[in-house]
Design an enzyme around this catalytic site. Structure first.
Site, PDB file in Angstrom:
ATOM      1  N   THR A 153      48.253  18.395  35.965  1.00 43.64           N
ATOM      2  CA  THR A 153      48.486  17.029  35.454  1.00 43.64           C
ATOM      3  C   THR A 153      47.187  16.232  35.365  1.00 43.64           C
ATOM      4  OG1 THR A 153      50.807  16.838  36.068  1.00 43.64           O
ATOM      5  CG2 THR A 153      49.530  14.806  36.074  1.00 43.64           C
TER       6      THR A 153
ATOM      7  N   LEU B 244      51.086   6.013  53.595  1.00 46.83           N
ATOM      8  CA  LEU B 244      51.142   5.493  54.969  1.00 46.83           C
ATOM      9  C   LEU B 244      51.976   4.210  55.132  1.00 46.83           C
ATOM     10  CD1 LEU B 244      50.124   5.769  57.921  1.00 46.83           C
ATOM     11  CD2 LEU B 244      48.262   4.226  57.285  1.00 46.83           C
TER      12      LEU B 244
ATOM     13  N   ASN C  11      45.927   1.158  47.354  1.00 50.64           N
ATOM     14  CA  ASN C  11      46.846   0.074  46.992  1.00 50.64           C
ATOM     15  C   ASN C  11      48.033   0.025  47.945  1.00 50.64           C
ATOM     16  OD1 ASN C  11      46.832  -0.504  43.449  1.00 50.64           O
ATOM     17  ND2 ASN C  11      45.198   0.461  44.598  1.00 50.64           N
TER      18      ASN C  11
ATOM     19  N   LYS D 251      40.868  14.314  40.365  1.00 51.27           N
ATOM     20  CA  LYS D 251      40.570  13.002  39.767  1.00 51.27           C
ATOM     21  C   LYS D 251      39.105  12.945  39.321  1.00 51.27           C
ATOM     22  CE  LYS D 251      42.844   9.828  39.375  1.00 51.27           C
ATOM     23  NZ  LYS D 251      43.772   9.386  38.298  1.00 51.27           N
TER      24      LYS D 251
ATOM     25  N   THR E 148      40.217   6.632  41.146  1.00 53.67           N
ATOM     26  CA  THR E 148      40.280   6.311  42.572  1.00 53.67           C
ATOM     27  C   THR E 148      38.891   6.331  43.208  1.00 53.67           C
ATOM     28  OG1 THR E 148      41.016   7.226  44.687  1.00 53.67           O
ATOM     29  CG2 THR E 148      40.820   8.774  42.893  1.00 53.67           C
ATOM     30  N   ASP E 149      38.752   5.614  44.312  1.00 52.61           N
ATOM     31  CA  ASP E 149      37.482   5.656  45.061  1.00 52.61           C
ATOM     32  C   ASP E 149      37.293   6.997  45.780  1.00 52.61           C
ATOM     33  OD1 ASP E 149      39.424   5.357  47.048  1.00 52.61           O
ATOM     34  OD2 ASP E 149      38.436   3.686  48.065  1.00 52.61           O
ATOM     35  N   GLU E 150      38.386   7.797  45.864  1.00 52.49           N
ATOM     36  CA  GLU E 150      38.292   9.041  46.633  1.00 52.49           C
ATOM     37  C   GLU E 150      37.351  10.054  45.980  1.00 52.49           C
ATOM     38  OE1 GLU E 150      42.011  10.380  48.328  1.00 52.49           O
ATOM     39  OE2 GLU E 150      42.830   8.355  48.252  1.00 52.49           O
TER      40      GLU E 150
ATOM     41  N   PHE F  66      54.158   3.804  40.864  1.00 48.75           N
ATOM     42  CA  PHE F  66      53.867   2.605  41.665  1.00 48.75           C
ATOM     43  C   PHE F  66      52.950   1.640  40.891  1.00 48.75           C
ATOM     44  CE2 PHE F  66      50.803   1.264  45.230  1.00 48.75           C
ATOM     45  CZ  PHE F  66      51.447   0.057  45.448  1.00 48.75           C
TER      46      PHE F  66
ATOM     47  N   TYR G  86      43.226  16.663  45.537  1.00 49.42           N
ATOM     48  CA  TYR G  86      43.546  15.455  44.774  1.00 49.42           C
ATOM     49  C   TYR G  86      42.278  14.803  44.234  1.00 49.42           C
ATOM     50  CZ  TYR G  86      44.419  10.464  43.952  1.00 49.42           C
ATOM     51  OH  TYR G  86      44.438   9.203  43.400  1.00 49.42           O
TER      52      TYR G  86
HETATM   53  P1  NAD Z   1      52.460   7.470  41.577  1.00 42.09           P
HETATM   54  O1  NAD Z   1      52.476   8.851  42.146  1.00 42.09           O
HETATM   55  O2  NAD Z   1      53.254   6.392  42.221  1.00 42.09           O
HETATM   56  O3  NAD Z   1      52.931   7.528  40.054  1.00 42.09           O
HETATM   57  C1  NAD Z   1      52.499   8.528  39.156  1.00 42.09           C
HETATM   58  C2  NAD Z   1      53.374   8.463  37.916  1.00 42.09           C
HETATM   59  O4  NAD Z   1      52.906   9.467  36.993  1.00 42.09           O
HETATM   60  C3  NAD Z   1      54.852   8.762  38.190  1.00 42.09           C
HETATM   61  O5  NAD Z   1      55.676   7.844  37.498  1.00 42.09           O
HETATM   62  C4  NAD Z   1      55.042  10.180  37.645  1.00 42.09           C
HETATM   63  O6  NAD Z   1      56.357  10.433  37.184  1.00 42.09           O
HETATM   64  C5  NAD Z   1      54.023  10.192  36.510  1.00 42.09           C
HETATM   65  N1  NAD Z   1      53.565  11.560  36.192  1.00 42.09           N
HETATM   66  C6  NAD Z   1      53.132  12.500  37.060  1.00 42.09           C
HETATM   67  N2  NAD Z   1      52.817  13.631  36.389  1.00 42.09           N
HETATM   68  C7  NAD Z   1      53.050  13.379  35.063  1.00 42.09           C
HETATM   69  C8  NAD Z   1      52.891  14.140  33.874  1.00 42.09           C
HETATM   70  N3  NAD Z   1      52.450  15.411  33.911  1.00 42.09           N
HETATM   71  N4  NAD Z   1      53.210  13.564  32.691  1.00 42.09           N
HETATM   72  C9  NAD Z   1      53.666  12.282  32.650  1.00 42.09           C
HETATM   73  N5  NAD Z   1      53.845  11.519  33.737  1.00 42.09           N
HETATM   74  C10 NAD Z   1      53.533  12.064  34.937  1.00 42.09           C
HETATM   75  O7  NAD Z   1      50.922   7.099  41.482  1.00 42.09           O
HETATM   76  P2  NAD Z   1      50.220   5.675  41.687  1.00 42.09           P
HETATM   77  O8  NAD Z   1      49.962   5.478  43.135  1.00 42.09           O
HETATM   78  O9  NAD Z   1      50.940   4.638  40.912  1.00 42.09           O
HETATM   79  O10 NAD Z   1      48.820   5.963  40.983  1.00 42.09           O
HETATM   80  C11 NAD Z   1      48.629   5.695  39.595  1.00 42.09           C
HETATM   81  C12 NAD Z   1      47.192   6.030  39.225  1.00 42.09           C
HETATM   82  O11 NAD Z   1      46.304   5.233  40.006  1.00 42.09           O
HETATM   83  C13 NAD Z   1      46.819   7.487  39.521  1.00 42.09           C
HETATM   84  O12 NAD Z   1      45.982   7.931  38.474  1.00 42.09           O
HETATM   85  C14 NAD Z   1      46.061   7.423  40.820  1.00 42.09           C
HETATM   86  O13 NAD Z   1      45.119   8.468  40.915  1.00 42.09           O
HETATM   87  C15 NAD Z   1      45.384   6.072  40.695  1.00 42.09           C
HETATM   88  N6  NAD Z   1      45.079   5.377  41.979  1.00 42.09           N
HETATM   89  C16 NAD Z   1      46.048   5.213  42.923  1.00 42.09           C
HETATM   90  C17 NAD Z   1      45.741   4.522  44.094  1.00 42.09           C
HETATM   91  C18 NAD Z   1      46.775   4.275  45.149  1.00 42.09           C
HETATM   92  O14 NAD Z   1      46.423   3.769  46.235  1.00 42.09           O
HETATM   93  N7  NAD Z   1      48.047   4.557  44.919  1.00 42.09           N
HETATM   94  C19 NAD Z   1      44.444   4.013  44.298  1.00 42.09           C
HETATM   95  C20 NAD Z   1      43.488   4.199  43.295  1.00 42.09           C
HETATM   96  C21 NAD Z   1      43.824   4.871  42.125  1.00 42.09           C
HETATM   97  P1  TYD Z   2      47.686   7.724  52.308  1.00 46.56           P
HETATM   98  O1  TYD Z   2      48.584   6.537  52.244  1.00 46.56           O
HETATM   99  O2  TYD Z   2      48.264   9.091  52.112  1.00 46.56           O
HETATM  100  O3  TYD Z   2      46.477   7.459  51.307  1.00 46.56           O
HETATM  101  P2  TYD Z   2      45.071   8.286  51.130  1.00 46.56           P
HETATM  102  O4  TYD Z   2      45.136   9.558  51.874  1.00 46.56           O
HETATM  103  O5  TYD Z   2      45.037   8.517  49.650  1.00 46.56           O
HETATM  104  O6  TYD Z   2      44.009   7.356  51.617  1.00 46.56           O
HETATM  105  O7  TYD Z   2      46.990   7.717  53.750  1.00 46.56           O
HETATM  106  C1  TYD Z   2      46.259   6.592  54.204  1.00 46.56           C
HETATM  107  C2  TYD Z   2      45.651   6.962  55.539  1.00 46.56           C
HETATM  108  O8  TYD Z   2      46.718   7.154  56.494  1.00 46.56           O
HETATM  109  C3  TYD Z   2      44.895   8.280  55.532  1.00 46.56           C
HETATM  110  O9  TYD Z   2      43.772   8.177  56.399  1.00 46.56           O
HETATM  111  C4  TYD Z   2      45.883   9.293  56.070  1.00 46.56           C
HETATM  112  C5  TYD Z   2      46.705   8.468  57.044  1.00 46.56           C
HETATM  113  N1  TYD Z   2      48.118   8.883  57.208  1.00 46.56           N
HETATM  114  C6  TYD Z   2      48.647   9.058  58.490  1.00 46.56           C
HETATM  115  O10 TYD Z   2      47.947   8.875  59.512  1.00 46.56           O
HETATM  116  N2  TYD Z   2      49.957   9.425  58.615  1.00 46.56           N
HETATM  117  C7  TYD Z   2      50.747   9.639  57.519  1.00 46.56           C
HETATM  118  O11 TYD Z   2      51.941   9.997  57.692  1.00 46.56           O
HETATM  119  C8  TYD Z   2      50.202   9.439  56.212  1.00 46.56           C
HETATM  120  C9  TYD Z   2      51.034   9.663  54.986  1.00 46.56           C
HETATM  121  C10 TYD Z   2      48.877   9.052  56.116  1.00 46.56           C
END
Ligand code: NAD
Ligand code: TYD
Length: 348
Positions: free
Chosen positions: A101, A196, A186, A160, A131-133, A12, A156
């Site tokens: 990973t 979600l 994001n 991280k 991540t902020d988590e 993503f 998770y």
């Molecule tokens: P995502 O799950 O959409 O994508 C992860 C990608 O990594 C995928 O393309 C997957 O194929 C690849 N991948 C997984 N394991 C792998 C491995 N062992 N070797 C090579 N490639 C591998 O994740 P995302 O939501 O795009 O998140 C990207 C980064 O941003 C992550 O590090 C995540 O912790 C961080 N992040 C995400 C969010 C969010 O809201 N999505 C917020 C803050 C930080």
């Molecule tokens: P999510 O998108 O999984 O992100 P994160 O857990 O990393 O913050 O979830 C966002 C919020 O929505 C979280 O408080 C969990 C909640 N949630 C639901 O209530 N139902 C769902 O089916 C999912 C996937 C998340």
């Protein structure tokens, strides 16, 4: 001039980041290393796949031999490390996949960069996307700053946090030039429908229940993905080495209010009678160890580097819904096969 290894570029955030760097910096060469797990999808990058400054390699970041070979072949000057297992619910089911990973993979990348760069560290950068988590869970008040103590509470966020510690250890111990950013939740196009917002958009389209964990009172701070990758661009070029920057949208929503806003906008866009989609809201069993609230203080990034989020949430959500409605083929593709098994185990 840079030759950049982007990891997880088919995911993503990684796909938005790869697109930004490939199109904005034609003189840079971008190599995208991605294992193509369930979350990785080359369709996310179809529009730039033919660019001459873009190259894709299928592979695993835990494979140190492959990493060493890629550093040798391409002579990377920078790494932007996005690859991760990223979904909290999956980390509850299979924590070791996250250790593999997120912890071992990050350590392998750091090691490969260190081996390749040796003492020649000028104009080199290892940028770790986090991540902020890692900061844990807030009560009703307060914000995470860069000085907030780490207190991860899910497998998770613990994985991280471990990876962040490893990055800082390579900075302090070996002088590896690193930067870290910790971003809030994001949303936007190409978001896998296990999270979600895209899960609810997909379920509203298909008239399926909208699963709300617990009472829906948990709070997240949402940022449009293009604002996040713009912040990464800013930090990559202007941030200080060895520093951490928090990135956030100043945009807190309880889950229930957020899902109601999605329902309101989708009723309008799908020409459904007002209140139709909200009838799909279904309260389900809470997530184990569910963090109550995340919220970011992004003032360091604003004061030092001038970055601020550009999109209002209602506008960002509207654009996101429009994208999913216009890309039903993408959605159908990623929700076929394995997704059905995952969904059945998680929700039914
Ligand atoms: P995502 O799950 O959409 O994508 C992860 C990608 O990594 C995928 O393309 C997957 O194929 C690849 N991948 C997984 N394991 C792998 C491995 N062992 N070797 C090579 N490639 C591998 O994740 P995302 O939501 O795009 O998140 C990207 C980064 O941003 C992550 O590090 C995540 O912790 C961080 N992040 C995400 C969010 C969010 O809201 N999505 C917020 C803050 C930080
Ligand atoms: P999510 O998108 O999984 O992100 P994160 O857990 O990393 O913050 O979830 C966002 C919020 O929505 C979280 O408080 C969990 C909640 N949630 C639901 O209530 N139902 C769902 O089916 C999912 C996937 C998340």
């Amino acid at each position: 001039m840079h030759t950049i290894l982007v990891t997880g570029g088919a995911g993503f955030i990684g796909s938005h980041l790869t697109r930004l760097f490939v199109t904005k910096y034609p003189v840079y060469k971008v190599v995208n290393l991605d294992k193509l797990t369930y979350a990785g999808n080359l369709e996310n990058l179809r529009d730039i796949a033919h660019y001459s400054n873009y190259h894709f390699v299928k592979g695993d970041i835990t494979d140190l031999d492959l990493l060493r070979q890629l550093f040798k072949e391409h002579g990377f000057t920078a790494v932007i490390h996005c690859a991760a297992e990223s979904h909290v619910d999956r980390s509850i089911t299979d924590p070791l996949a996250f250790v593999r990973t997120n912890v071992l993979g990050t350590a392998a990348l750091l090691q490969a960069a260190r081996d390749s760069w040796g003492g020649e560290l000028e104009n080199k950068l290892f940028y770790h996307i986090s991540t902020d988590e890692v900061y844990g869970s807030l009560g009703k008040e307060g914000l995470f700053t860069e000085k907030t103590a780490y207190d991860p509470r899910s497998p998770y966020s613990a994985s991280k946090a471990s990876s962040d510690h490893m990055v800082r250890a390579f900075y302090h111990t070996y002088g590896l030039p690193v930067k870290i950013s910790n971003c809030s939740n994001n949303y936007g196009p190409f978001h896998f429908p296990e999270k979600l917002i895209p899960l609810c958009i997909n379920n509203i389209i298909n008239n399926k229940p909208l699963p709300i964990y617990g009472k829906g009172e948990n709070v997240r701070d949402w940022i449009y993905v293009e604002d996040h990758v713009r912040a990464i661009d800013t930090i990559f070029h202007a941030g200080r080495v060895g520093e951490t920057y928090n990135i956030g949208g100043h945009n807190e929503w309880t889950n229930i209010d957020l899902v109601k806003e999605l329902c309101r906008q989708m009723d309008e866009k799908l020409s459904r009678e007002k209140g139709t989609s909200a009838k799909l809201i279904t309260y389900v069993k809470d997530r184990a160890g569910h963090d109550l609230r995340y919220a970011i203080d992004a003032s360091k990034l604003k004061n030092e580097l001038g970055w601020v989020p550009s999109l209002q949430f209602e506008e960002g959500i509207s654009r996101t819904i429009d994208w999913y409605l216009a890309n039903s083929e993408w959605l159908a593709h990623v929700t076929s096969g394995d997704y059905q098994n995952y969904y059945a185990k998680q929700y039914l």
